[in-house]
Write a protein that holds these residues in place. Structure first.
Motif: not given
Length: 385
Positions: A99-102, A84-93, A250-251
């Motif tokens: 998971y990539a960081v994990s 919402k606040n950051v505006g990153f409207q890509f929940p699956v990405f 996920l991709v």
């Protein structure tokens, strides 16, 4: 010169050769025995059984549930902030980044030989593949639900996970739930429904996503609990095996559930930092959730999630002066009462179960080292004469 020649002649005599050969052979056998002992100790420390016992000793049910509770509360608000606040409207990405960081963090642990060993191949490739797929669906759809629905509706959808788990475990494993526990879980569900009824903002697409999320979430919890408790997996070793499968699926989900334009997002330092903090919390959430499922059960983990909802509601009212309404507060206390009764039933059942540890030693084979020293190993690292 004469003296040195006499010494040399003495050393090359046949009987002296035999003596030296025997000494060298004894030294070689002793060295080989030490190497075997060193390898045995290393294998014992690196074995899946030892890693599993160490995980159970360090992170018991209370520690695992507490760890998961603290991380889960933080990541819900952090993900909502990013979406919402950051505006990153890509929940699956966003889930893909988690998971990539994990996987990167686990690769670092693996490079330093700090990742627990995987157990012998009891698990079929199909079970690992299934777990990786349901992980991608469960986590990805959960973040999509958070984007299109309010936190209250997101928590309300979790109520349906409880009967789904009970039904699935009965169908697959013939596992039955006592009537007392059914009453406790019903009270919990009613309390959470009353507590969150005032925050039910959702869209039609968000509601469909929430419904589609229920079954993968239930299957995900059941598989995590079963594979750790019955097949001797540790949390990190199972995460290491299944995360690549999760990333792959996920991709494939991104084009269908995320809007276009992820490359056009403003990747500033603040925005990127917020996303990376969310990703690190995602790793902790996955790890703590796996620990909790391995130490307890799928139903207990769902009840913990409902408890988290009530604590967030009451904590916001007490700390920040929010007014969720009398109805929501009453519902939260009803849910907490049901959770307390459910916890009491679990503790009572655990006390009534026989302790299998005393009978394990008779079923385990003796090691050669123990037989040679006249000692018996009890299977848990202690020895008795």
């Amino acid at each position: 010169m004469l003296c040195s020649r006499e010494i040399l002649n003495f050393l090359i005599r046949k009987d002296v050769k035999k003596i030296l050969k025997r000494k060298d052979s004894d030294a070689g056998q002793r060295g080989k025995a030490l190497e075997d002992l060193r390898a045995s100790i290393f294998n014992k420390l690196r074995s899946s059984e030892s890693a599993k016992r160490q995980q159970q000793r360090i992170c018991g049910p209370v520690a695992a549930l507490t760890f998961n509770f603290m991380v889960a509360v933080g990541i819900i608000f952090m993900n909502k902030w990013v979406l919402k606040n950051v505006g990153f409207q890509f929940p699956v990405f966003l889930t893909f980044i988690h998971y990539a960081v994990s996987w990167a963090l686990m690769a670092i642990l693996n490079s330093f030989a700090l990742l627990p060993a995987s157990p012998p191949s009891k698990s079929t490739p199909l079970s690992l593949f299934t777990l990786g797929v349901v992980m991608s669906l469960s986590t990805g759809l959960a973040n999509v639900s958070l984007k299109y629905n309010s936190v209250g509706f997101y928590q309300m959808a979790k109520i349906a996970v409880t009967p789904s788990i009970v039904l699935a475990e009965f169908i697959w494993y013939k596992k039955k739930v006592t009537f007392s526990k059914v009453v406790a879980l019903t009270v919990v569900s009613i309390g959470v429904a009353i507590a969150t009824v005032t925050d039910l903002q959702f869209s039609l697409f968000g509601a469909c996503v929430a419904v589609a999320w229920i079954i993968p979430s239930a299957v995900n919890k059941i598989l995590w609990s079963k594979m750790q408790q019955q097949e001797n997996w540790t949390a990190l070793s199972l995460m290491w095996k299944t995360t690549p499968i999760t990333l792959l699926f996920l991709v494939s989900m991104i084009p269908f559930l995320d809007p276009p334009g992820v490359l056009a997002f403003h990747w500033s330092f603040n925005n990127t930092s917020a996303i990376l903090v969310s990703a690190f919390l995602g790793f902790l959430l996955q790890w703590s959730g796996a620990l909790a499922l391995g130490a307890t059960s799928a139903i207990s983990h769902v009840v913990l999630g409902q408890f988290k909802t009530c604590v967030i509601l009451l904590g916001s009212c007490y700390l920040f002066g929010s007014n969720p309404g009398t109805t929501s507060i009453i519902g939260a206390f009803i849910a907490i009462a049901g959770m307390s009764f459910f916890t009491y039933l679990n503790l009572r059942d655990k006390k009534q179960q026989p302790q299998p540890g005393l009978q394990v030693s008779s079923a385990l084979p003796k090691s050669k080292l123990s037989e040679g020293n006249g000692e018996i190993c009890d299977g848990f690292g202690t020895e008795t004469v």
